[in-house]
Write an enzyme that holds these catalytic residues in place. Structure first.
Site, PDB file in Angstrom:
ATOM      1  N   LYS A  14       4.843   2.567   8.714  1.00 58.39           N
ATOM      2  CA  LYS A  14       3.652   3.307   9.144  1.00 58.39           C
ATOM      3  C   LYS A  14       2.440   2.375   9.295  1.00 58.39           C
ATOM      4  CE  LYS A  14       3.274   7.645   7.365  1.00 58.39           C
ATOM      5  NZ  LYS A  14       2.744   8.717   6.518  1.00 58.39           N
ATOM      6  N   LYS A  48       0.848  -1.202   0.000  1.00 60.98           N
ATOM      7  CA  LYS A  48       0.000   0.000   0.000  1.00 60.98           C
ATOM      8  C   LYS A  48       0.877   1.243   0.000  1.00 60.98           C
ATOM      9  CE  LYS A  48      -4.099   1.891   0.516  1.00 60.98           C
ATOM     10  NZ  LYS A  48      -3.891   2.653  -0.717  1.00 60.98           N
ATOM     11  N   SER A  65      -7.514   5.187   4.134  1.00 64.70           N
ATOM     12  CA  SER A  65      -7.343   4.458   2.862  1.00 64.70           C
ATOM     13  C   SER A  65      -7.670   2.978   3.070  1.00 64.70           C
ATOM     14  CB  SER A  65      -5.904   4.562   2.379  1.00 64.70           C
ATOM     15  OG  SER A  65      -5.745   5.699   1.587  1.00 64.70           O
ATOM     16  N   LYS A  68       5.428   2.296  -2.805  1.00 62.29           N
ATOM     17  CA  LYS A  68       5.344   3.683  -3.276  1.00 62.29           C
ATOM     18  C   LYS A  68       5.603   3.695  -4.772  1.00 62.29           C
ATOM     19  CE  LYS A  68       4.687   7.696  -1.285  1.00 62.29           C
ATOM     20  NZ  LYS A  68       3.862   7.895  -0.094  1.00 62.29           N
ATOM     21  N   THR A 127      -5.660  12.807   7.658  1.00 60.72           N
ATOM     22  CA  THR A 127      -4.313  12.949   8.234  1.00 60.72           C
ATOM     23  C   THR A 127      -4.368  13.877   9.446  1.00 60.72           C
ATOM     24  OG1 THR A 127      -3.314  12.619   6.081  1.00 60.72           O
ATOM     25  CG2 THR A 127      -1.941  13.675   7.741  1.00 60.72           C
ATOM     26  N   ASN A 148      -2.498  22.258   3.441  1.00 66.09           N
ATOM     27  CA  ASN A 148      -3.618  21.306   3.559  1.00 66.09           C
ATOM     28  C   ASN A 148      -3.730  20.753   4.961  1.00 66.09           C
ATOM     29  OD1 ASN A 148      -4.601  21.358   0.966  1.00 66.09           O
ATOM     30  ND2 ASN A 148      -3.076  19.894   0.221  1.00 66.09           N
TER      31      ASN A 148
HETATM   32  P1  NAD Z   1       0.909  21.676   1.543  1.00 67.24           P
HETATM   33  O1  NAD Z   1       1.833  21.965   0.420  1.00 67.24           O
HETATM   34  O2  NAD Z   1      -0.538  21.880   1.371  1.00 67.24           O
HETATM   35  O3  NAD Z   1       1.340  22.551   2.826  1.00 67.24           O
HETATM   36  C1  NAD Z   1       2.652  22.778   3.222  1.00 67.24           C
HETATM   37  C2  NAD Z   1       2.715  24.185   3.795  1.00 67.24           C
HETATM   38  O4  NAD Z   1       4.004  24.382   4.368  1.00 67.24           O
HETATM   39  C3  NAD Z   1       2.516  25.285   2.762  1.00 67.24           C
HETATM   40  O5  NAD Z   1       1.612  26.237   3.283  1.00 67.24           O
HETATM   41  C4  NAD Z   1       3.902  25.891   2.612  1.00 67.24           C
HETATM   42  O6  NAD Z   1       3.853  27.259   2.271  1.00 67.24           O
HETATM   43  C5  NAD Z   1       4.444  25.682   4.006  1.00 67.24           C
HETATM   44  N1  NAD Z   1       5.899  25.760   4.119  1.00 67.24           N
HETATM   45  C6  NAD Z   1       6.852  25.380   3.232  1.00 67.24           C
HETATM   46  N2  NAD Z   1       8.072  25.658   3.729  1.00 67.24           N
HETATM   47  C7  NAD Z   1       7.886  26.226   4.947  1.00 67.24           C
HETATM   48  C8  NAD Z   1       8.762  26.732   5.951  1.00 67.24           C
HETATM   49  N3  NAD Z   1      10.074  26.702   5.814  1.00 67.24           N
HETATM   50  N4  NAD Z   1       8.213  27.240   7.087  1.00 67.24           N
HETATM   51  C9  NAD Z   1       6.882  27.282   7.253  1.00 67.24           C
HETATM   52  N5  NAD Z   1       6.012  26.812   6.349  1.00 67.24           N
HETATM   53  C10 NAD Z   1       6.506  26.290   5.213  1.00 67.24           C
HETATM   54  O7  NAD Z   1       1.259  20.184   2.007  1.00 67.24           O
HETATM   55  P2  NAD Z   1       0.414  19.233   2.984  1.00 67.24           P
HETATM   56  O8  NAD Z   1      -0.363  18.284   2.177  1.00 67.24           O
HETATM   57  O9  NAD Z   1      -0.251  20.056   4.018  1.00 67.24           O
HETATM   58  O10 NAD Z   1       1.604  18.389   3.633  1.00 67.24           O
HETATM   59  C11 NAD Z   1       2.434  18.945   4.638  1.00 67.24           C
HETATM   60  C12 NAD Z   1       3.331  17.855   5.205  1.00 67.24           C
HETATM   61  O11 NAD Z   1       2.523  16.821   5.753  1.00 67.24           O
HETATM   62  C13 NAD Z   1       4.239  17.171   4.178  1.00 67.24           C
HETATM   63  O12 NAD Z   1       5.433  16.797   4.820  1.00 67.24           O
HETATM   64  C14 NAD Z   1       3.464  15.938   3.804  1.00 67.24           C
HETATM   65  O13 NAD Z   1       4.324  14.906   3.339  1.00 67.24           O
HETATM   66  C15 NAD Z   1       2.862  15.583   5.155  1.00 67.24           C
HETATM   67  N6  NAD Z   1       1.680  14.749   5.005  1.00 67.24           N
HETATM   68  C16 NAD Z   1       0.534  15.258   4.462  1.00 67.24           C
HETATM   69  C17 NAD Z   1      -0.550  14.417   4.286  1.00 67.24           C
HETATM   70  C18 NAD Z   1      -1.852  14.963   3.728  1.00 67.24           C
HETATM   71  O14 NAD Z   1      -2.816  14.175   3.675  1.00 67.24           O
HETATM   72  N7  NAD Z   1      -1.942  16.218   3.332  1.00 67.24           N
HETATM   73  C19 NAD Z   1      -0.466  13.070   4.654  1.00 67.24           C
HETATM   74  C20 NAD Z   1       0.716  12.580   5.240  1.00 67.24           C
HETATM   75  C21 NAD Z   1       1.782  13.441   5.407  1.00 67.24           C
END
Ligand code: NAD
Length: 430
Positions: free
Chosen positions: A97, A73, A364, A109, A193, A224
């Site tokens: 995980k 997965k 998922s 992946k 998440t 997000n």
């Molecule tokens: P996203 O791109 O929507 O949000 C990331 C945010 O971080 C953006 O607002 C960006 O401007 C900000 N950012 C970038 N560099 C920065 C810095 N130096 N200081 C402060 N802010 C900064 O991405 P997301 O989907 O919210 O994912 C964020 C993290 O969570 C990633 O590491 C992702 O792998 C992890 N993650 C997300 C999900 C999910 O479902 N969205 C699931 C598992 C893990």
């Protein structure tokens, strides 16, 4: 340090804590062979006739890391910087995980080397369908189930579902998760998440008998995951006092209204331009909020620091200056292993990424269960089951931490490894 180097270091630490004798005998080499080497690596060259009539070949990967605990997965990402080493590390990460969460799933992946922003919608569709045709024999509802990742989304998952079903000669919604809700997707997948992280964090806060209204939260990465977490924590009564994005951050000691900040970020694009706006809504003077740099935000006075941006944000440089009591790692790999040691010494409790952000893969898994049974659960049902899974995993990780006198991260790795070890033994492979 890269994500794979960090993970390797963390896994080795956990392996040592579990079995110091094996480490002394040099048995870790065998251990690495079993846990780190992927079982299968698939590399494909994907031909696509572009809109201008020219043929282009894109490189694609699928790494099936380990299926001891169940079908492979993991997501599929579309990015120009995707490479095999990264995909391998992320597949390994998925195995860990899923195992921490106690899911009957292994890890995988996939990725395609492409900047999808440079492609038309039609080209993205052709690329996706061609990729599925090349890996169709290697995926399937009970064998390997992809999902969205960087730059892929529910619409792309629908394409995978459709193309695979054509090849399989039968309707196969279970081949992929993260589909749109009206096309066999699960309710709640989009915010799972953040919701999963909030369930665990709230449990910890309640254990500590902290009063939510007095619990100050700073969120790094108002995207997000970070935006949704702000909304969910505010709904639980927490006081959000700081937030940032790539352009910088704001600190508002009287508290930030997360809805106003979300709305302002849409209008003004950056969090740092929103201090005044958020203040105006509260009828307060502009001075009540201050702009801070990304570095300063992490070092602010608060009770909880949510890391929802990028990897390697807490390092040996800033770890001694972190003032939060708890860190929730929604991002993958935001704390370096050396910084972890400093935080441990200083008594900062870190809810590690492999547990904190596992709500997405858990929902998922629920989507797979719903597809297999041909049913659709309500949002309440999904979140009730998610809460149960998250809290159970968290409690078991806490028990491991007590048993081995280690951090929650080390304990989470120990739990993950122990389950896989038991699975391998049951299959007479160990
Ligand atoms: P996203 O791109 O929507 O949000 C990331 C945010 O971080 C953006 O607002 C960006 O401007 C900000 N950012 C970038 N560099 C920065 C810095 N130096 N200081 C402060 N802010 C900064 O991405 P997301 O989907 O919210 O994912 C964020 C993290 O969570 C990633 O590491 C992702 O792998 C992890 N993650 C997300 C999900 C999910 O479902 N969205 C699931 C598992 C893990």
């Amino acid at each position: 340090m890269s994500l794979s180097e960090n993970t390797l270091k963390q896994i080795k630490k956990a392996a040592f804590l579990m079995k110091p004798d094996r480490h002394a005998r040099g048995g870790d080499a065998e251990f690495e062979m079993l846990f780190i080497t992927p079982q299968r690596i698939i590399e494909v060259n994907i031909p696509v006739k572009m809109d201008d009539g020219k043929l282009k070949i894109f490189k694609g990967f699928r790494v099936q890391h380990n299926n001891t605990m169940g079908p492979y997965k993991g997501g599929i990402r579309y990015h120009q910087d995707v490479d095999m080493e990264e995909v391998k590390a992320l597949a390994f990460w998925m195995t860990i995980k899923c195992s921490v969460m106690g899911l009957d799933l292994g890890g995988a992946k996939g990725g395609i080397v492409v900047n999808p922003k440079e492609l038309s919608k039609g080209e993205v569709e052709k690329l996706t369908r061609a990729y599925v045709r090349l890996i169709a024999n290697d995926i399937g509802p009970t064998f390997d189930i992809p999902a969205p990742d960087v730059n892929t989304n529910p619409e792309i998952m629908s394409l995978i579902y459709d193309e695979y079903s054509k090849i399989a000669g039968k309707d196969s919604p279970g081949v992929v998760t993260g589909k749109p809700v009206d096309n066999h997707g699960s309710k709640g997948r989009d915010i799972a998440t953040a919701q999963g992280g909030v369930f665990v964090l709230h449990e910890l806060v309640q254990e500590q008998k902290m009063v939510t209204a007095e619990t100050r939260v700073v969120i790094q990465g108002f995207g997000n995951a970070g935006g949704v977490v702000a909304k969910l924590l505010a709904a639980e009564g927490y006081k959000i006092v700081g937030a940032s994005d790539s352009q910088g951050g704001i600190i508002c000691n009287y508290g930030i209204d997360s809805e106003s900040l979300l709305q302002c970020k849409v209008e003004k694009k950056t969090v740092k331009e929103c201090g005044l706006h958020v203040t105006e809504l509260h009828g307060l003077s502009g001075a009540s909020c201050k702009k801070v740099s990304n570095e300063e935000l992490l070092e602010q006075e608060c009770d909880i620091l949510v890391l929802a941006a990028l990897e390697n944000q807490i390092t040996v440089k800033n770890a001694p200056k972190i003032k939060a009591k708890f860190i929730l790692e929604l991002a993958n790999g935001p704390t370096s292993p050396d910084a972890d040691d400093i935080l441990k010494e200083r008594g900062v409790v870190v809810i590690p990424d492999i547990l904190a952000n596992a709500g997405g893969v858990t929902v998922s898994y629920f989507e797979m269960l719903q597809n297999a049974a041909g049913v659709s659960w309500s949002l309440e049902e999904v979140f009730e089951k998610l809460k149960e899974k998250m809290i159970t995993a968290f409690k078991e990780v806490q028990q491991m931490a007590e048993k081995y006198k280690c951090t929650l991260r080390e304990a989470a790795y120990i739990r993950a490894i122990s389950r896989i070890e038991a699975g391998l033994k049951a299959k007479s492979l160990l």
